[in-house]
Scaffold this motif. Structure first.
Motif, short mmCIF file in Angstrom:
data_model
loop_
_atom_site.label_atom_id
_atom_site.label_comp_id
_atom_site.label_asym_id
_atom_site.label_seq_id
_atom_site.Cartn_x
_atom_site.Cartn_y
_atom_site.Cartn_z
N LYS A 52 0.82 -1.22 0.00
CA LYS A 52 0.00 0.00 0.00
C LYS A 52 0.85 1.27 0.00
O LYS A 52 0.38 2.33 -0.38
N ASN A 53 2.09 1.17 0.42
CA ASN A 53 3.00 2.31 0.37
C ASN A 53 3.81 2.35 -0.92
O ASN A 53 4.59 3.27 -1.14
N GLY A 54 3.66 1.32 -1.74
CA GLY A 54 4.41 1.25 -3.00
C GLY A 54 3.87 2.22 -4.03
O GLY A 54 2.68 2.58 -4.03
N PRO A 80 5.92 -2.29 -11.93
CA PRO A 80 7.28 -1.76 -11.89
C PRO A 80 7.75 -1.59 -10.45
O PRO A 80 6.98 -1.19 -9.59
N ARG A 81 9.00 -1.91 -10.21
CA ARG A 81 9.59 -1.71 -8.89
C ARG A 81 9.57 -0.21 -8.58
O ARG A 81 9.59 0.63 -9.47
N ASP A 82 9.55 0.14 -7.31
CA ASP A 82 9.48 1.55 -6.90
C ASP A 82 10.60 2.39 -7.51
O ASP A 82 10.39 3.55 -7.84
N ASP A 180 11.35 -4.17 -14.11
CA ASP A 180 12.36 -3.19 -13.67
C ASP A 180 12.19 -1.79 -14.26
O ASP A 180 12.91 -0.88 -13.89
N THR A 181 11.23 -1.61 -15.17
CA THR A 181 11.05 -0.33 -15.86
C THR A 181 9.57 -0.09 -16.10
O THR A 181 8.81 -1.04 -16.28
N ILE A 182 9.18 1.17 -16.15
CA ILE A 182 7.80 1.52 -16.49
C ILE A 182 7.67 1.54 -18.00
O ILE A 182 8.45 2.20 -18.70
#
Length: 193
Positions: A52-54, A80-82, A180-182
């Motif tokens: 939820k904080n991501g 995607p990772r943060d 790993d990328t948007i």
């Protein structure tokens, strides 16, 4: 806006389902895969399992897609990772701004596939497609899946590439594939005056 999003989502889903029977290089899922995913994941939906904080969840919530990801599905969500969010501008940079909601929805629905699509499914589709497979997204655009060093790589229409870095996080309504990328949707045509 809600009706337009529903119409776009419904059209994308219809195209994806229609395409599943034509070739092995689209989002085909075996009929028992959703049941297997539900059994493996218990009662936790994709929305419930996301941090939820991501940044992805916060953007999905701002766009109103969190309720979709809590729905019956099945969906495959490319999250995607943060760290990837630090490299973007525009709607994703300021996802809380209501003026960005349409563009935010457009970007995020590029990261949602209809059906349950596992990493092995993508790898097999790439092999069957002689090195690439076309994957339909919920926003109506297509991603191209390829392999690089044993990992599945997804390419958007502008040539941006995202590698699946942590896959097959099964949930009751689908699966999450961390990338790993948007990915970026194609440029929209300027409105006619």
């Amino acid at each position: 806006m809600t009706f337009r999003l529903f119409a776009v989502t419904t059209a994308a889903l219809a195209l994806a389902v229609a395409g599943c029977n034509k070739t092995d290089t689209t989002n085909g899922a075996a009929p028992d895969q959703p049941a297997q995913a539900a059994k493996a994941a218990g009662d936790q939906t994709i929305a419930a399992a996301l941090d939820k904080n991501g940044r992805f969840y916060q953007a999905a919530h701002a766009a109103g897609l969190d309720s979709t990801l809590a729905g019956p599905g099945p969906y495959t969500v490319l999250v995607p990772r943060d760290e990837a969010f630090g490299k973007v501008e525009g709607a994703l940079k300021d996802s809380g701004n209501p003026e960005n909601r349409a563009e935010l929805t457009r970007v995020l629905t590029l990261h949602i596939l209809p059906g349950t699509v596992l990493v092995d499914d993508l790898a097999k589709a790439v092999d069957n497609g002689k090195g690439k497979a076309l994957i339909q997204t919920m926003n109506g655009e297509t991603l191209t899946a390829t392999k690089d060093g044993g990992k599945v790589v997804l390419t958007d229409s502008s040539g941006g590439k995202a590698t699946i870095v942590d896959g097959d996080q099964k949930r009751s309504n689908g699966v999450v594939q961390y990338i790993d990328t948007i990915l970026t949707p194609s440029a929209q045509a300027a409105p006619k005056k």
